[in-house]
Scaffold this active site. Structure first.
Site, PDB file in Angstrom:
ATOM      1  CD1 TRP A  72      -1.491  -1.444  -1.692  1.00 40.22           C
ATOM      2  CD2 TRP A  72      -2.741   0.175  -0.795  1.00 40.22           C
ATOM      3  NE1 TRP A  72      -0.934  -1.102  -0.480  1.00 40.22           N
ATOM      4  CE2 TRP A  72      -1.686  -0.111   0.089  1.00 40.22           C
ATOM      5  CE3 TRP A  72      -3.661   1.166  -0.434  1.00 40.22           C
ATOM      6  CZ2 TRP A  72      -1.516   0.549   1.301  1.00 40.22           C
ATOM      7  CZ3 TRP A  72      -3.492   1.833   0.769  1.00 40.22           C
ATOM      8  CH2 TRP A  72      -2.424   1.512   1.620  1.00 40.22           C
ATOM      9  CG  ASN A  73      -1.074   4.903  -2.156  1.00 33.58           C
ATOM     10  OD1 ASN A  73      -0.733   4.450  -3.245  1.00 33.58           O
ATOM     11  ND2 ASN A  73      -0.467   5.925  -1.597  1.00 33.58           N
ATOM     12  CB  CYS A 106       3.611   8.471  -1.643  1.00 34.78           C
ATOM     13  SG  CYS A 106       2.901   9.518  -2.911  1.00 34.78           S
ATOM     14  CD  GLU A 150       6.420   8.254  -9.335  1.00 33.31           C
ATOM     15  OE1 GLU A 150       6.787   9.086 -10.159  1.00 33.31           O
ATOM     16  OE2 GLU A 150       5.289   8.240  -8.836  1.00 33.31           O
ATOM     17  N   GLY A 162       5.627   1.941  -5.159  1.00 38.28           N
ATOM     18  CA  GLY A 162       5.414   1.069  -4.012  1.00 38.28           C
ATOM     19  C   GLY A 162       6.450   1.340  -2.933  1.00 38.28           C
ATOM     20  CB  SER A 163       7.282  -0.622   0.042  1.00 37.12           C
ATOM     21  OG  SER A 163       7.600  -1.872  -0.537  1.00 37.12           O
ATOM     22  CE  LYS A 172       1.596  -7.168  -9.357  1.00 37.28           C
ATOM     23  NZ  LYS A 172       0.795  -7.006  -8.137  1.00 37.28           N
ATOM     24  N   PRO A 173      -1.350  -4.216 -11.474  1.00 36.35           N
ATOM     25  CG  PRO A 173      -3.676  -4.531 -11.474  1.00 36.35           C
ATOM     26  CD  PRO A 173      -2.431  -4.832 -12.264  1.00 36.35           C
ATOM     27  CB  SER A 174      -1.714  -3.001  -5.549  1.00 38.14           C
ATOM     28  OG  SER A 174      -1.889  -3.624  -4.299  1.00 38.14           O
ATOM     29  CD  GLU A 175      -0.306  -7.746  -3.842  1.00 37.73           C
ATOM     30  OE1 GLU A 175      -0.087  -6.968  -4.797  1.00 37.73           O
ATOM     31  OE2 GLU A 175       0.603  -8.224  -3.137  1.00 37.73           O
TER      32      GLU A 175
END
Ligand code: NAD
Length: 457
Positions: free
Chosen positions: A132-133, A263, A229, A207-208, A156-159
């Site tokens: 999402w960032n 990131c 990533e 993501g994480s 699938k974008p971030s919620e």
């Protein structure tokens, strides 16, 4: 039917509620994407490019509304939302100018009636599970070159950035990309998990580290392309010959831009003891001058934390550092409620026994450590499981290049930080990831080579 409610991190207000996908709808959309992909791949490249050019024009035309949409769901101050959208235009232009060369069939040998060629064919149907960032950047770094190369994309974008994800898909459809070729799935991790169960030819994840590991496990027994990533703990060293004030202002921006939720945010700073005091004084003054508050006001620089649970991570890092002897120079606490606010935080007297210097903070918080030599700085920079970016501040280019050659990172910076270029590969070493986006290789990564041996009769 399950739903996803989106709240504004700046004030806790409900933005909207959306119906989510479920296992059955994900399976149906994946099947439709599979059926539609071959026709898209057979569409002339000039037509696919023309869709992306129209998409670019819509981003320019709708920029104010798109920026507000992103600001209201992520908390990103609106001037930074506009920066991201403007930055996207350069990335689109890079992809459009380079894609012909990346996809062109290469003749590598032709003699005696024998010709050898390499064709670059699309992977097929690719999954893009995203963060999402910087939702426009990380979404489009995958979606655009993947579509240009002839793939169908299940995105699938971030919620925490779903309205933006839906806007990306809507503009692409309006620009002529078929509905089944560009699919946006709505939901959280469970929808991402359902996506991984489908017949897909590649997974491109941002993501994480923890989720990246789960994704690698989920597809580990299938031979499909996997790109991850992930996070970082990006260090910078300020040498004894650097201008401490200039370096402090540049690095305060690198640490606090996007409220530290990048990131490639500067996450650790090592400063030579000779200029340490001057550097720290200017760094703290710069941070204290950063305007936070109304995210829809044009001059706001610091916004809220997008994901509320991250505040507890920041508090724990501060408490752990203070318990181990760190000194707090500014910030260190939650901001006013409602909303997910955490004040920009600077800690000194830090060392590598502290979580603050070892694990990604992903917030407006920084540790500054004094060092006495280049060798000590390089040793500390490499004392990490991550390897996304690293930087050196010094007027001496040879010194910077000698030191940066010893640092284990996908991207290195001399006298700059927190910078991404579409012309250069974006990749992480160690736990920062696998594979790359951007650069010409970031287009080719959405293709596979097909070798042709052609003998004329
Ligand atoms: P996250 O890992 O929580 O979520 C990322 C995505 O994965 C979301 O869309 C989420 O719904 C989905 N997901 C969660 N669990 C899943 C599962 N089990 N299976 C499939 N999908 C699942 O990360 P985040 O909070 O969205 O993003 C922040 C992280 O992203 C930070 O660590 C940051 O450093 C990193 N990041 C890296 C880069 C880079 O280029 N290296 C860029 C941006 C962000």
């Amino acid at each position: 039917m399950s739903t996803l409610s989106i709240f504004n991190p700046a004030n806790g207000q409900l933005v909207n509620t959306l119906p989510t996908d479920d296992a059955a709808s994900v399976a149906d959309k994946a099947t439709a994407a599979r059926a539609a992909q071959a026709a898209w791949a057979a569409t002339p490249l000039a037509t696919r490019k023309s869709c992306i050019e129209k998409f670019r024009a819509s981003v320019v035309q709708d920029m104010d509304a798109l920026a507000l949409t992103m600001t209201r769901e992520t908390g990103k101050p609106v001037q930074l939302s506009r920066n991201e959208l403007n930055g996207l235009l350069g990335r689109i232009d890079f992809f459009l100018t380079q894609v012909d060369g990346c996809l062109a069939t290469e003749t590598v040998m032709s003699e005696g009636g024998m010709t050898e060629q390499i064709e670059h064919i699309p992977l097929g149907v690719v999954a893009n599970i995203s963060a999402w960032n910087y939702p426009w950047f990380v979404g489009c770094n995958v979606i655009l070159p993947a579509l240009l190369a002839g793939n169908a994309v299940l995105y699938k974008p971030s919620e925490y950035a779903t309205n933006t994800g839906l806007a990306i898909a809507r503009l692409l459809h309006q620009a002529g990309v078929p509905q089944d070729v560009m699919v946006c799935l709505v939901g959280g991790g469970e929808v991402g998990q359902a996506l991984l169960q489908q017949r897909i030819d590649g997974v491109f994840f941002t993501g994480s580290v923890a989720t990246g590991a789960r994704i690698a496990q989920a597809v580990g027994n299938r031979f499909i392309k996997l790109q991850l990533e992930l996070g970082g703990k990006d260090p910078t060293y300020v040498c004894d010959d650097a201008n401490p004030e200039n370096a402090a202002e540049s690095l305060a921006d690198g640490a606090m831009y996007n409220t530290g939720q990048s990131c490639c945010s500067v996450e650790r700073i090592y400063v030579h003891e000779k200029i340490y005091d001057a550097f720290v004084a200017r760094f703290v003054a710069t941070v204290n001058g950063m305007k936070s508050g109304d995210t829809e006001s044009a001059d706001t620089y610091i916004g809220p934390i997008t994901r509320a649970p991250q505040i507890a991570v920041l508090e724990a890092q501060v408490a752990d550092a203070l318990a181990k002897g760190a000194k707090l120079l500014t910030g260190g606490k939650r901001g006013p409620t409602p909303g997910n606010w955490f004040s920009p935080t600077v800690l000194v007297n830090v060392n590598h026994s502290m979580e603050l210097m070892r694990e990604e903070s992903f917030g407006p918080i920084i540790g500054i450590q004094k060092v006495s030599s280049d060798a000590q700085a390089v040793q500390l920079m490499n004392d990490t499981r991550y390897g996304l970016t690293a930087g050196i501040y010094t007027p001496d280019q040879a010194r910077a290049q000698r030191l940066l050659a010893q640092v284990n990172a996908g991207t290195v910076y001399w006298n700059c930080c927190d910078r991404v270029s579409p012309r250069l590969p974006w990749s992480g070493h160690g736990d920062s990831g696998l594979g790359l986006t951007m650069s010409r290789e970031g287009i080719s990564t959405f293709t596979r080579p097909k070798a042709w041996h052609l003998r004329s009769a």
